[in-house]
Design an enzyme around this catalytic site. Sequence first.
Site, short mmCIF file in Angstrom:
data_model
loop_
_atom_site.label_atom_id
_atom_site.label_comp_id
_atom_site.label_asym_id
_atom_site.label_seq_id
_atom_site.Cartn_x
_atom_site.Cartn_y
_atom_site.Cartn_z
CB SER A 3 124.72 1.15 125.35
OG SER A 3 123.49 1.74 125.00
CE1 TYR B 51 127.14 5.85 124.27
CE2 TYR B 51 125.32 4.59 123.34
CZ TYR B 51 126.06 5.00 124.44
OH TYR B 51 125.74 4.54 125.69
#
Length: 280
Positions: free
Chosen positions: A149, A162
């Site tokens: 990400s 996350y």
Amino acid sequence: MYRKVFASKVFDRKVVLITGGCAGIGRALAERMAQAGARLVIFDLDQNALDGLVQHLADHHNADALGLRCDVSDVIAVQQAVALMVERFGGIDVLVNNAGITHRSRVADTHLGVFERIMAVNFYGALHCTQAALPSLLARRGQIIVLSSLSQYAPVPDRGAYNASKHALHGLFETLRSELTDTGVNVMLVCPGYTATDLRKNVLVGDGSTAPQPALTMGRVAAPQDVAEAIYQGALKRRRLLVLSNIDWRARLVARWFPRLFEHLLLPRLASSRSSQGAS
């Protein structure tokens, strides 16, 4: 956008395993690989979605595809599913670790179980699949693709678990890459920016329950098909790192080298967007 679908035969008849492949980037990449002639194996939790995708790939791309219901956080389930696909297709040429979940909650308000669940899917899921597939990948001099990400470079508030899982992926797979030197196996880490996927529809919150969240409207939101195309092109070139950013390179440099300035300039914009529409 015009794409030279059959310009390359690199993936023709190659066996590609995609985890979390029924929606978003995973589904788009499955279709792109099918266009290139690959044989597909899709891991997902939704059997109906798997059946529909396999039928779609056969009908629209004449693809040989297998859909297997598999929870990547369950190491035994992963080992059994990988053994089944190797029995059917003979091996694995490309592993795409795409399965992932997210959350929306401050670290102080997030139950330990949420951290454990995020890590179980995002980190351990990729580890389980990689260890199970590695003997075949080594034999075929294959490729491992890992969906990370942009938060690796520009961490977003309220995503502590996350963000941590994505940093952990880089630590693991950069180490693995060094261990696989001279084996012929390539490891490519992919860092997409904000992408229009279904991930936000089942976001974990601090107490472990799920709730849909509106999309973040900061910058241009990429289409899954465009991200999949970029990943496909990167895989053709066997790249090591692919950063697909809605936040330009200057912001990433500021985040890395001047973190306090980044927080001062950018994070208030994220907070403002989040308070008005939420994050994706």
